[in-house]
Write a protein that holds these residues in place. Structure first.
Motif, PDB file in Angstrom:
ATOM      1  N   CYS A 159       0.827  -1.250   0.003  1.00 14.21           N
ATOM      2  CA  CYS A 159      -0.085  -0.233   0.145  1.00 14.21           C
ATOM      3  C   CYS A 159       0.775   1.125   0.066  1.00 14.21           C
ATOM      4  N   TRP A 201       0.857   4.836   1.742  1.00 11.24           N
ATOM      5  CA  TRP A 201       0.397   5.325   2.929  1.00 11.24           C
ATOM      6  C   TRP A 201       0.764   6.720   3.223  1.00 11.24           C
ATOM      7  N   PRO A 221      -7.451   1.733  -4.832  1.00  8.96           N
ATOM      8  CA  PRO A 221      -8.404   2.112  -3.906  1.00  8.96           C
ATOM      9  C   PRO A 221      -8.117   3.148  -2.822  1.00  8.96           C
ATOM     10  N   TYR A 222      -8.958   3.848  -2.137  1.00  2.57           N
ATOM     11  CA  TYR A 222      -8.515   4.929  -1.113  1.00  2.57           C
ATOM     12  C   TYR A 222      -9.259   4.585  -0.097  1.00  2.57           C
ATOM     13  N   PHE A 223      -8.315   4.711   1.176  1.00  2.28           N
ATOM     14  CA  PHE A 223      -9.340   4.470   2.415  1.00  2.28           C
ATOM     15  C   PHE A 223      -8.535   5.675   3.515  1.00  2.28           C
ATOM     16  N   VAL A 264      -8.627   7.484   7.295  1.00  2.00           N
ATOM     17  CA  VAL A 264      -9.049   7.290   8.701  1.00  2.00           C
ATOM     18  C   VAL A 264      -8.656   8.608   9.159  1.00  2.00           C
ATOM     19  N   ALA A 308     -14.292   6.031  -2.403  1.00  2.00           N
ATOM     20  CA  ALA A 308     -13.345   5.841  -1.214  1.00  2.00           C
ATOM     21  C   ALA A 308     -14.035   5.253  -0.060  1.00  2.00           C
ATOM     22  N   LEU A 309     -13.491   4.699   1.094  1.00  2.00           N
ATOM     23  CA  LEU A 309     -13.929   4.740   2.186  1.00  2.00           C
ATOM     24  C   LEU A 309     -13.434   5.442   3.261  1.00  2.00           C
ATOM     25  N   VAL A 310     -14.419   5.972   4.153  1.00  2.00           N
ATOM     26  CA  VAL A 310     -13.712   6.744   5.312  1.00  2.00           C
ATOM     27  C   VAL A 310     -14.106   6.440   6.573  1.00  2.00           C
ATOM     28  N   ALA A 311     -13.258   6.061   7.353  1.00  2.00           N
ATOM     29  CA  ALA A 311     -13.369   5.880   8.759  1.00  2.00           C
ATOM     30  C   ALA A 311     -13.128   7.036   9.658  1.00  2.00           C
ATOM     31  N   LEU A 336     -17.628   3.472   9.670  1.00  2.00           N
ATOM     32  CA  LEU A 336     -17.194   3.250   8.264  1.00  2.00           C
ATOM     33  C   LEU A 336     -18.312   3.831   7.365  1.00  2.00           C
ATOM     34  N   SER A 352     -18.865   5.163   3.153  1.00  2.00           N
ATOM     35  CA  SER A 352     -18.526   4.888   1.778  1.00  2.00           C
ATOM     36  C   SER A 352     -18.856   6.315   1.135  1.00  2.00           C
TER      37      SER A 352
END
Length: 183
Positions: free
Chosen positions: A17, A19, A63-65, A67, A94-97, A180, A182
Motif C-alpha cells: 500500500c 500510505w 482504492p482509497y481508504f 482514517v 473511497a472508504l472513510v473511517a 465506516l 463510503s
C-alpha cells in the motif's frame, strides 16, 4: 488524517500500500522525530481543511481508504463537513473511517479524567452517524467501544466481554462511535 503519533502504518502495512499521514506542521515535525517517510509512506504537513494535500494522494492509484481518528469532532462542524467534502469530491468510491462524539461525551468532556486536562475541546456532537449522510457519505457500519464486531469480541477474554456488556449501558461509552462510510 490527523496522524499524531499513531503507529497504524506499522501495524497495518501489507507491504504494497501507499500510505499518507497528514497532520498540522507542528505535529508532523514531532512525528518526524519518531518515524521516517519512505517510498510507500508519505508524511504531509498541513490541515485536512486545506486541499493542498489532495494532489500528493491522488498521484497514487485507488482504492482509497481515509482514517480520521479523534480529529473531526474537534473541528467546527462546518470545517469537519468541508474536510469530508474534499474526500467526497476528489476520491469517489473511497472508504472513510472516523469517530463521532455524541452529546453525552461532548457535554461531559470537562469531567473526563483525561480530557479535562487538555486545552482542546470537542466542537460538535453527533448522536446518530446516519445524520451525516447528507455530507455525501453512506454509513457502512457504526460501533461503540462497548460493542465490537463479533469476530473481535470472540478473541477477547470472557471477563472482558462481560465488562463490555456492562459498559454498553454507560452514556459516554455509547456516545463515542467508530464509523465506516463510503463516499
Amino acid at each position: 488524517m490527523g496522524a499524531g503519533l499513531n503507529t497504524r502504518f506499522e501495524r497495518l502495512d501489507n507491504g504494497t500500500c501507499h500510505w499518507f499521514e497528514l497532520d498540522l506542521p507542528d505535529a508532523m515535525e514531532l512525528r518526524r522525530q519518531f518515524f521516517a517517510p519512505s517510498e510507500r509512506r508519505g508524511m504531509l504537513a498541513g490541515s485536512i481543511t486545506d486541499p493542498a494535500w489532495i494532489e500528493a494522494v491522488r498521484a497514487h492509484p485507488a482504492p482509497y481508504f481515509f482514517v480520521a481518528e479523534a480529529v473531526l469532532f474537534y473541528l467546527p462542524r462546518d470545517d469537519a463537513q468541508y474536510a469530508v467534502a474534499l474526500v467526497h469530491d476528489h476520491f469517489p468510491g473511497a472508504l472513510v473511517a472516523f469517530d463521532t462524539a455524541g452529546r453525552a461525551m461532548v457535554d461531559g468532556q470537562r469531567t473526563h479524567d483525561a480530557l479535562r486536562h487538555t486545552k482542546a475541546a470537542f466542537a460538535w456532537a453527533c448522536d446518530e452517524p446516519r445524520e451525516l449522510e447528507p455530507w455525501g457519505l453512506r454509513l457502512q457500519d457504526s460501533r461503540s467501544l462497548a460493542l465490537p464486531q463479533r469476530a473481535v469480541a470472540a478473541r477477547l477474554p470472557v471477563a472482558y466481554r462481560a465488562l463490555l456488556r456492562l459498559l454498553a449501558f454507560h452514556p459516554r461509552a455509547a456516545a463515542y462511535r467508530m464509523n465506516l462510510f463510503s463516499v
